[in-house]
Design a protein around this motif. Sequence first.
Motif, mmCIF file in Angstrom:
data_model
loop_
_atom_site.group_PDB
_atom_site.id
_atom_site.type_symbol
_atom_site.label_atom_id
_atom_site.label_comp_id
_atom_site.label_asym_id
_atom_site.label_seq_id
_atom_site.Cartn_x
_atom_site.Cartn_y
_atom_site.Cartn_z
ATOM 1 N N GLU A 48 0.838 -1.205 0.000
ATOM 2 C CA GLU A 48 0.000 0.000 0.000
ATOM 3 C C GLU A 48 0.878 1.262 0.000
ATOM 4 N N ASP A 49 1.968 1.215 0.780
ATOM 5 C CA ASP A 49 2.892 2.363 0.793
ATOM 6 C C ASP A 49 3.459 2.613 -0.606
ATOM 7 N N ILE A 50 3.751 1.532 -1.302
ATOM 8 C CA ILE A 50 4.310 1.686 -2.650
ATOM 9 C C ILE A 50 3.260 2.268 -3.590
ATOM 10 N N VAL A 51 2.025 1.759 -3.488
ATOM 11 C CA VAL A 51 0.952 2.295 -4.343
ATOM 12 C C VAL A 51 0.798 3.796 -4.097
ATOM 13 N N GLU A 52 0.790 4.176 -2.842
ATOM 14 C CA GLU A 52 0.650 5.602 -2.529
ATOM 15 C C GLU A 52 1.789 6.422 -3.101
ATOM 16 N N ALA A 53 2.999 5.893 -3.002
ATOM 17 C CA ALA A 53 4.158 6.630 -3.518
ATOM 18 C C ALA A 53 4.119 6.721 -5.038
ATOM 19 N N VAL A 54 3.553 5.673 -5.680
ATOM 20 C CA VAL A 54 3.465 5.669 -7.144
ATOM 21 C C VAL A 54 2.512 6.780 -7.617
ATOM 22 N N ILE A 55 1.425 6.969 -6.886
ATOM 23 C CA ILE A 55 0.436 7.944 -7.362
ATOM 24 C C ILE A 55 0.681 9.353 -6.815
ATOM 25 N N ALA A 56 1.576 9.496 -5.843
ATOM 26 C CA ALA A 56 1.765 10.796 -5.190
ATOM 27 C C ALA A 56 2.109 11.944 -6.148
ATOM 28 N N PRO A 57 3.019 11.738 -7.118
ATOM 29 C CA PRO A 57 3.356 12.866 -8.001
ATOM 30 C C PRO A 57 2.138 13.364 -8.790
ATOM 31 N N ALA A 58 1.310 12.439 -9.296
ATOM 32 C CA ALA A 58 0.126 12.853 -10.051
ATOM 33 C C ALA A 58 -0.853 13.595 -9.150
ATOM 34 N N LEU A 59 -0.961 13.162 -7.909
ATOM 35 C CA LEU A 59 -1.842 13.847 -6.956
ATOM 36 C C LEU A 59 -1.379 15.282 -6.722
ATOM 37 N N ALA A 60 -0.064 15.461 -6.566
ATOM 38 C CA ALA A 60 0.470 16.806 -6.345
ATOM 39 C C ALA A 60 0.170 17.691 -7.551
ATOM 40 N N GLU A 61 0.282 17.117 -8.744
ATOM 41 C CA GLU A 61 -0.026 17.895 -9.951
ATOM 42 C C GLU A 61 -1.510 18.232 -10.022
ATOM 43 N N LEU A 62 -2.346 17.285 -9.624
ATOM 44 C CA LEU A 62 -3.794 17.543 -9.649
ATOM 45 C C LEU A 62 -4.151 18.665 -8.679
ATOM 46 N N GLU A 63 -3.444 18.685 -7.550
ATOM 47 C CA GLU A 63 -3.692 19.759 -6.578
ATOM 48 C C GLU A 63 -3.318 21.120 -7.176
ATOM 49 N N ALA A 64 -2.206 21.152 -7.914
ATOM 50 C CA ALA A 64 -1.792 22.406 -8.554
ATOM 51 C C ALA A 64 -2.826 22.852 -9.588
ATOM 52 N N VAL A 65 -3.428 21.884 -10.298
ATOM 53 C CA VAL A 65 -4.471 22.218 -11.276
ATOM 54 C C VAL A 65 -5.679 22.834 -10.564
ATOM 55 N N ALA A 66 -6.076 22.226 -9.457
ATOM 56 C CA ALA A 66 -7.226 22.763 -8.705
ATOM 57 C C ALA A 66 -6.924 24.176 -8.218
ATOM 58 N N ASP A 67 -5.716 24.390 -7.684
ATOM 59 C CA ASP A 67 -5.330 25.732 -7.222
ATOM 60 C C ASP A 67 -5.434 26.746 -8.357
ATOM 61 N N ALA A 68 -4.852 26.389 -9.504
ATOM 62 C CA ALA A 68 -4.813 27.321 -10.636
ATOM 63 C C ALA A 68 -6.219 27.633 -11.146
ATOM 64 N N ALA A 69 -7.070 26.618 -11.200
ATOM 65 C CA ALA A 69 -8.434 26.837 -11.703
ATOM 66 C C ALA A 69 -9.225 27.713 -10.743
ATOM 67 N N GLU A 70 -9.109 27.420 -9.449
ATOM 68 C CA GLU A 70 -9.868 28.188 -8.456
ATOM 69 C C GLU A 70 -9.425 29.645 -8.403
ATOM 70 N N ALA A 71 -8.193 29.925 -8.839
ATOM 71 C CA ALA A 71 -7.689 31.296 -8.810
ATOM 72 C C ALA A 71 -8.270 32.152 -9.935
ATOM 73 N N GLN A 72 -8.943 31.525 -10.915
ATOM 74 C CA GLN A 72 -9.537 32.285 -12.024
ATOM 75 C C GLN A 72 -10.860 32.905 -11.583
ATOM 76 N N ARG A 73 -11.120 34.130 -12.037
ATOM 77 C CA ARG A 73 -12.351 34.795 -11.612
ATOM 78 C C ARG A 73 -13.550 34.441 -12.475
ATOM 79 N N ARG A 74 -13.309 34.254 -13.785
ATOM 80 C CA ARG A 74 -14.435 34.008 -14.688
ATOM 81 C C ARG A 74 -14.685 32.516 -14.857
ATOM 82 N N ARG A 75 -15.950 32.170 -15.043
ATOM 83 C CA ARG A 75 -16.322 30.760 -15.159
ATOM 84 C C ARG A 75 -15.623 30.092 -16.348
ATOM 85 N N ASN A 76 -15.585 30.782 -17.481
ATOM 86 C CA ASN A 76 -14.937 30.166 -18.653
ATOM 87 C C ASN A 76 -13.463 29.868 -18.372
ATOM 88 N N ASP A 77 -12.799 30.785 -17.668
ATOM 89 C CA ASP A 77 -11.377 30.583 -17.383
ATOM 90 C C ASP A 77 -11.173 29.456 -16.362
#
Lengths: 184, 184
Positions: A48-77
């Motif tokens: 399980e530790d290995i599975v978590e470590a395998v997916i961790a980088p993608a999770l960190a990137e997904l978090e950055a995507v959520a941050d960037a999207a939420e920072a936009q003011r307009r719905r289209n953006d």
Amino acid sequence: MGTARSRLLAAALDLFMRHGVSGTSLQMIADELGVTKAAVYHQFHSKEDIVEAVIAPALAELEAVADAAEAQRRRNDRLRVALEGVVDLVVRHRGLFAMIMTDPQVGRLVRSRPPLRGLEERIEAVLTGPEPDAETLVNSAMVSGALMVAGLDPRLAGLDDETLRRHLTATVFRMLHVRRRATS
Amino acid sequence: MGTARSRLLAAALDLFMRHGVSGTSLQMIADELGVTKAAVYHQFHSKEDIVEAVIAPALAELEAVADAAEAQRRRNDRLRVALEGVVDLVVRHRGLFAMIMTDPQVGRLVRSRPPLRGLEERIEAVLTGPEPDAETLVNSAMVSGALMVAGLDPRLAGLDDETLRRHLTATVFRMLHVRRRATS
């Protein structure tokens, strides 16, 4: 140490994709690397530790995507940034998403962890906006399915990242009526 | 006899959806119906037989959709008839498609049978046409994913069939650039 760890994670992902997580043992990972099982245990205490470590980088990137999207003011953006980010992730981590989707054990593990569940909810909230109507809910669900299965379909395995990214983006934009340019 | 059979299949589908196929025994099906396990065996010799009987009506409908789509001469009409038919099936058999998608045992069983594999290929051929380019392959894969997951998303469970059908159809038409009217 960093190199040994990344080699171990690459070997583990490869075995997970070929045999499933439940069909992969720590011994198989050790054999693949030409080391002893004790050496694997030295780095990770469970599969399980290995599975978590395998997916961790993608999770960190997904978090950055959520941050960037939420920072936009307009719905289209917000939609544009979220969709471009998720498409890019799906394209670059095709094997990983295929594993998460097709391996029931990984799916359960991933979805039971608060970080990913919270992240999925943040992305969904960006896609639907507040108090979505039926059309928006249906389209948002369809986008999730469309992106996940696109990484699994064997007919798409031969497409290079740039081609796959371009067509996925164009179609999810069309699904959600997103304009391509930033709104100013 | 017909009634006993259809009650058995309805009870089996309900149990499959709650416990998974591997988590459902013939004894559980018998208990649910208030009959003996021998009475279940009298109608079906194995759980696999029951799974096949549960999905058979949807398979027959999918075959009719493939026939109707292939009978159209114009590409837009082939796409329109195939997509309307598949959307209608997904909407009316939501529970069944959720089971096929989420239960690994059912997925393997269903996909290993020539009738369904052949049917999937026929529908895919209608969607992509001959010698599809990358864009068409990507869009066709995305449509499959979009329709499958739409039947699984808990946020859509409260939508009535007509609402779900309308939005799914509009969006898959948009994904594949399909015009709504029959071409004459």
